[in-house]
Design an enzyme around this catalytic site. Structure first.
Site, PDB file in Angstrom:
ATOM      1  N   GLY A  53     -33.647   3.175 -24.383  1.00  0.00           N
ATOM      2  CA  GLY A  53     -33.636   4.411 -25.328  1.00  0.00           C
ATOM      3  C   GLY A  53     -32.782   5.387 -24.658  1.00  0.00           C
ATOM      4  O   GLY A  53     -31.881   5.085 -23.921  1.00  0.00           O
ATOM      5  N   SER A  54     -33.107   6.755 -25.178  1.00  0.00           N
ATOM      6  CA  SER A  54     -32.197   7.770 -24.481  1.00  0.00           C
ATOM      7  C   SER A  54     -32.606   8.174 -23.055  1.00  0.00           C
ATOM      8  O   SER A  54     -33.680   7.738 -22.466  1.00  0.00           O
ATOM      9  CB  SER A  54     -32.648   9.056 -25.277  1.00  0.00           C
ATOM     10  OG  SER A  54     -34.332   9.497 -25.156  1.00  0.00           O
TER      11      SER A  54
ATOM     12  N   GLY B  64     -35.690   7.992 -20.556  1.00  0.00           N
ATOM     13  CA  GLY B  64     -35.638   7.426 -19.256  1.00  0.00           C
ATOM     14  C   GLY B  64     -36.068   8.196 -18.010  1.00  0.00           C
ATOM     15  O   GLY B  64     -36.526   7.940 -16.924  1.00  0.00           O
TER      16      GLY B  64
ATOM     17  N   GLU C 105     -32.322   0.844 -19.532  1.00  0.00           N
ATOM     18  CA  GLU C 105     -31.033   0.836 -20.324  1.00  0.00           C
ATOM     19  C   GLU C 105     -30.957   2.215 -21.087  1.00  0.00           C
ATOM     20  O   GLU C 105     -31.558   2.355 -22.355  1.00  0.00           O
ATOM     21  CB  GLU C 105     -31.073  -0.348 -21.071  1.00  0.00           C
ATOM     22  CG  GLU C 105     -31.344  -1.556 -20.407  1.00  0.00           C
ATOM     23  CD  GLU C 105     -30.052  -2.091 -19.791  1.00  0.00           C
ATOM     24  OE1 GLU C 105     -28.946  -1.369 -19.903  1.00  0.00           O
ATOM     25  OE2 GLU C 105     -30.007  -3.119 -19.178  1.00  0.00           O
TER      26      GLU C 105
END
Ligand code: UN1
Length: 499
Positions: free
Chosen positions: A232-233, A237, A254
């Site tokens: 995600g963004s 994270g 990721e």
């Protein structure tokens, strides 16, 4: 097929699709297609306990036998490919071919994981002591939490799940609130594979939990979920990574990308144009690996922009189910707003915008736009920011060194590429002083990675690796063992300790 036919083809009953609290909308027309039940926060402990119980059994099943379950999953996915692909189109708005491609990516990772189930190799290592043997063994870790994003609603789960399961770990999946139906459909497919596999697959080997950030947070904070894979963004994270690390869990992150292509003077421009268009406008610019920055040599920039403007001018934007459409909708109106804000920021920084207009009248209710090409005077703050929409910023360079500096001078480090026929330039780009990204390509765009390679990136992208190569090691713990088969007890490093 209309929405209801797609849902039916994926085995949903009317009662599964109504009466809940989470409204699911299709980006195609903004229509509400279901209202599904959410997982109560207070049941998360039980979900995690079920996963821990499944782990106790599953870790003792031999890895090649675990691979058999993933082989059956691959077979079931082959049978379900058309239906699941259509559901990806319904729920994420991908064009038909990309929806199907995503399911193919799932099938590919299953095949990869089946082979892997007989190749979870450790090393044997020369011991400095006589009569000693040193080796390493890879063991299962425990439950693997998977938090996935809307843009690859099924493939990202399969990268994690196929590997985690052959590695001996149960999986708990929290999909994006925007794409819960694809997750529930995958769970049905998984259960079909389990039914064929037989009794040694424990109950709770794969579970799906539905809800918002607090449901994901229950996985993030639990010591009983040793592996947490989150896509995600960068903002997400930044919250998830430290929380998992603080409890000594293993995060696999990721996050954002801001992927560039350098187009050198010797580049095959026809090929470059095709690669640019696919990687900048495919999935309506909503891949982590989408091409967002074009760094063109000043001798080719004008010609390249002219060719691109021509190609962009004829791009079929519209209903992703229709044959011939190449650009489907953005996921929702908020994405459209974010795209417009980025374009107006780029303009105020001196950018010249081509395209980026709202397309009305294709399918009412959907957020359809023409992809934007933006000529920028330099790498401004807006260019350094990832906007999840089809915006391609174009800049120019003089020397290769300057181009590589620009390419690396963003906070993200996922994917990158160079178009050149000059071997010195290509190898420099791939060298230690070249691209700083997890993925670096030559004469191929930055998106559309195959599952055989390790996928992931550096810096704000989070450092995680999933999918191919030895990414499986992220799902196992390494045990180093020294066995003494002599009749004496020599110490390493020549230490004497006689009693
Ligand atoms: C993502 O954008 O979240 O390289 C994943 C690609 C795909 C995976 C992208 N195989 O485009």
């Amino acid at each position: 097929m209309d929405h209801q036919d797609v849902l039916k083809a994926n085995g949903f009953t009317a009662s599964e699709l109504s009466g809940g609290t989470l409204a699911v909308r299709s980006p195609i027309d903004g229509a509400e297609v279901a209202r599904i039940a959410e997982t109560p926060l207070e049941s998360m402990d039980a979900v995690i306990a079920r996963s821990q119980a499944a782990f106790k059994d599953w870790r003792t099943v031999p890895a090649p036998r675990r691979g058999e379950l993933v082989r059956l999953l691959g077979e079931e996915l082959r049978a379900a490919k058309d239906a699941l692909g259509a559901l990806v189109t319904l729920e994420a708005g991908k064009i038909t071919s990309e929806g199907l491609g995503e399911v193919q990516e799932m099938i590919d990772i299953c095949d990869f994981a089946v082979g892997l189930s007989r190749q979870l190799y450790g090393l044997t290592i020369a011991s400095e002591r006589p009569g000693h043997k040193m080796s390493e063994t890879w063991h299962p870790m425990g439950p693997c939490g998977v938090i996935s994003a809307f843009n690859f609603p099924v493939a990202v789960w399969s990268w994690n799940a196929a590997l985690a399961i052959v590695c001996g770990n149960p999986v708990i999946w929290k999909p994006s609130e925007k794409t819960p139906l694809t997750a529930l459909a995958c769970q049905k497919i998984f259960e079909k594979a389990v039914a064929r596999f037989g009794a040694d697959a424990p109950e709770g080997l794969s579970q799906v939990v539905i809800g918002g950030a607090e449901i994901g947070n229950a996985l993030v904070e639990s010591k009983d979920v040793p592996i947490l894979s989150a896509t995600g963004s960068t903002r997400m994270g930044q919250i998830v990574g430290p929380k998992v690390a603080a409890r000594w869990g293993r995060p696999i992150l990721e996050l954002g990308g801001n992927n560039a292509m350098i187009v050198a003077p010797s580049a095959d421009l026809e090929m470059a144009v095709r690669a640019i268009v696919f990687s900048a406008v495919g999935t309506a610019g909503q891949r982590c690996t989408t091409l967002r920055r074009l760094i063109a040599h000043k001798s080719v920039k004008a010609e390249l922009v002219a060719k691109l403007a021509k190609a962009y001018g004829t791009l079929p934007v519209g209903d992703p189910r229709k044959a011939g459409t190449l650009v489907g909708p953005l996921v929702d109106q908020a994405s459209l707003k974010a795209m417009q804000t980025a374009l107006s920021n780029a303009r105020s920084e001196g950018g010249v915008v081509h395209g980026g207009e709202i397309v009305s009248g294709t399918v009412p209710g959907g957020a359809y736009v023409t992809p934007a090409l933006v000529e920028m005077p330099g790498q401004t703050a807006t260019v350094k920011t990832e906007t999840f929409a089809p915006i391609l910023y174009v800049m120019e360079y003089d020397t290769l060194e300057e181009a590589i500096t620009l390419q690396n001078d963003v906070p993200q480090g996922l994917s990158s590429c160079i178009f050149t026929l000059n071997i010195r330039e290509a190898e420099t780009f791939l060298s230690a002083s070249g691209s700083d990204c997890g993925i670096a390509n030559v004469n191929i765009g930055p998106s559309g990675a195959e599952i055989g390679g390790a996928f992931g990136g550096e810096k704000e992208t989070g450092g995680g690796r999933e999918s191919g190569s030895d990414a499986w090691k992220g799902y196992m713990r390494r045990q180093t063992s020294t066995v003494n088969y002599s009749a004496s007890l020599p110490l390493a490093q020549g230490v004497k300790f006689d009693i």
